[in-house]
Design an enzyme around this catalytic site. Structure first.
Site, PDB file in Angstrom:
ATOM      1  N   THR A   1      -1.763  -9.156 140.228  1.00  0.00           N
ATOM      2  CA  THR A   1      -1.723  -8.691 138.849  1.00  0.00           C
ATOM      3  C   THR A   1      -0.243  -8.209 138.626  1.00  0.00           C
ATOM      4  O   THR A   1       0.486  -7.840 139.479  1.00  0.00           O
ATOM      5  CB  THR A   1      -2.769  -7.850 138.572  1.00  0.00           C
ATOM      6  OG1 THR A   1      -2.720  -7.795 136.796  1.00  0.00           O
ATOM      7  CG2 THR A   1      -2.695  -6.658 139.153  1.00  0.00           C
TER       8      THR A   1
ATOM      9  N   LYS B   1       3.608 -10.779 139.696  1.00  0.00           N
ATOM     10  CA  LYS B   1       2.850 -12.096 139.681  1.00  0.00           C
ATOM     11  C   LYS B   1       4.004 -13.163 139.986  1.00  0.00           C
ATOM     12  O   LYS B   1       3.984 -14.436 140.230  1.00  0.00           O
ATOM     13  CB  LYS B   1       2.371 -12.596 138.229  1.00  0.00           C
ATOM     14  CG  LYS B   1       1.016 -12.126 138.118  1.00  0.00           C
ATOM     15  CD  LYS B   1       0.268 -12.134 136.891  1.00  0.00           C
ATOM     16  CE  LYS B   1      -1.067 -11.797 136.549  1.00  0.00           C
ATOM     17  NZ  LYS B   1      -1.884 -12.257 135.655  1.00  0.00           N
TER      18      LYS B   1
ATOM     19  N   ASP C   1      -4.570 -18.244 135.989  1.00  0.00           N
ATOM     20  CA  ASP C   1      -4.336 -17.607 134.468  1.00  0.00           C
ATOM     21  C   ASP C   1      -4.393 -18.795 133.461  1.00  0.00           C
ATOM     22  O   ASP C   1      -4.955 -18.628 132.479  1.00  0.00           O
ATOM     23  CB  ASP C   1      -3.148 -16.863 134.575  1.00  0.00           C
ATOM     24  CG  ASP C   1      -3.354 -15.318 135.151  1.00  0.00           C
ATOM     25  OD1 ASP C   1      -4.509 -14.857 135.098  1.00  0.00           O
ATOM     26  OD2 ASP C   1      -2.437 -14.646 135.262  1.00  0.00           O
TER      27      ASP C   1
END
Length: 246
Positions: free
Chosen positions: A61, A65, A101
């Site tokens: 996170t 990233k 994501d």
């Protein structure tokens, strides 16, 4: 003991440990430990994978990233196209990076998209933003990225006008502003340009209703937070780890 985990900074607010503990127990893998590692400098990643015995997978996170990519042996094709990673797995040939994501954002957004949402403004230019821009492009939605440090093709916050806001009816906050405990923080935008035709999405999920969402609602916009995206991308991460023999 087999271990999974999360790296980022800060991670104290993260719901991932609770989510994965519950999810792992539901599939008969309650013996697998999920641990959050507060990693301020990405160089600490190498120490974690070297000394944390039994570690086979990690979520990634903010703010790592993109920076974690240089620490990996190779990337999944989609992660390579996006330029950001949020899931990594230990393979026979080293650590491999994926991006879930994009999957989570697309699937959570689709039920709320209307015909008028053909253009989007994306706030922030980090790893989450890259996945969102990639996802929106696949959905046929044109994007403008607004950044504190704009690069080619992006604009700064001081360039954003209320007139422009009126033509971009999908707003996506990809910055960490408003995350607990700094819940009053919010992007500085011309709010008078937000209308009842807008859909405002905040990737932040803690608190459930952010200042960005509250201000958007006060202008009549529909809003959603990042909780569904978090769940969906996490479930996809688990699927990847299971594919590698978790």
């Amino acid at each position: 003991m087999i271990k999974l985990g999360l790296i980022g900074h800060p991670v104290g607010h993260s719901k991932s440990p609770h989510f994965f503990k519950t999810k792992l127990a539901s599939i008969g893998k309650s013996d697998v430990e999920y641990k959050a590692f507060d990693v301020e400098n990405i160089d600490e990643f190498e120490e974690i994978i070297k000394f944390e015995e039994g570690l086979i997978g990690l979520n990634v996170t903010i703010p790592h990233k993109q920076s974690v990519i240089d620490k990996l042996c190779y990337l999944d094709e989609e992660a390579k196209a996006i330029g950001a990673v949020n899931t990594i797995v230990k393979t026979e040939n080293g650590w491999k990076g994926y991006n879930t994501d994009s999957f989570g954002f697309s699937k959570s957004l689709k039920p709320f998209i209307k015909g008028r949402h053909e253009r989007a403004i994306v706030f922030g230019s980090g790893g989450a933003s890259k996945a969102v821009v990639y996802s929106l492009a696949k959905l046929g939605i044109k994007t403008v990225v607004v950044s504190r440090t704009p690069s080619d093709g992006q604009i700064g916050y001081d360039e954003l006008t209320s007139e422009a806001m009126a033509h971009y009816l999908l707003l996506v906050n990809c910055t960490p502003l408003g995350t607990y405990p700094k819940i009053e923080d919010c992007v500085d935008i011309p709010w008078e340009g937000v209308t009842e035709n807008h859909l405002a999405v905040d990737l932040v999920y803690n608190p459930e209703e952010t200042t960005f969402m509250k201000r958007s609602k006060s202008q009549g916009a529909k809003v959603m937070n990042g909780a569904d995206m978090l769940r969906l991308q996490a479930e996809r991460s688990l699927e990847i780890w299971l594919e590698y023999g978790l």
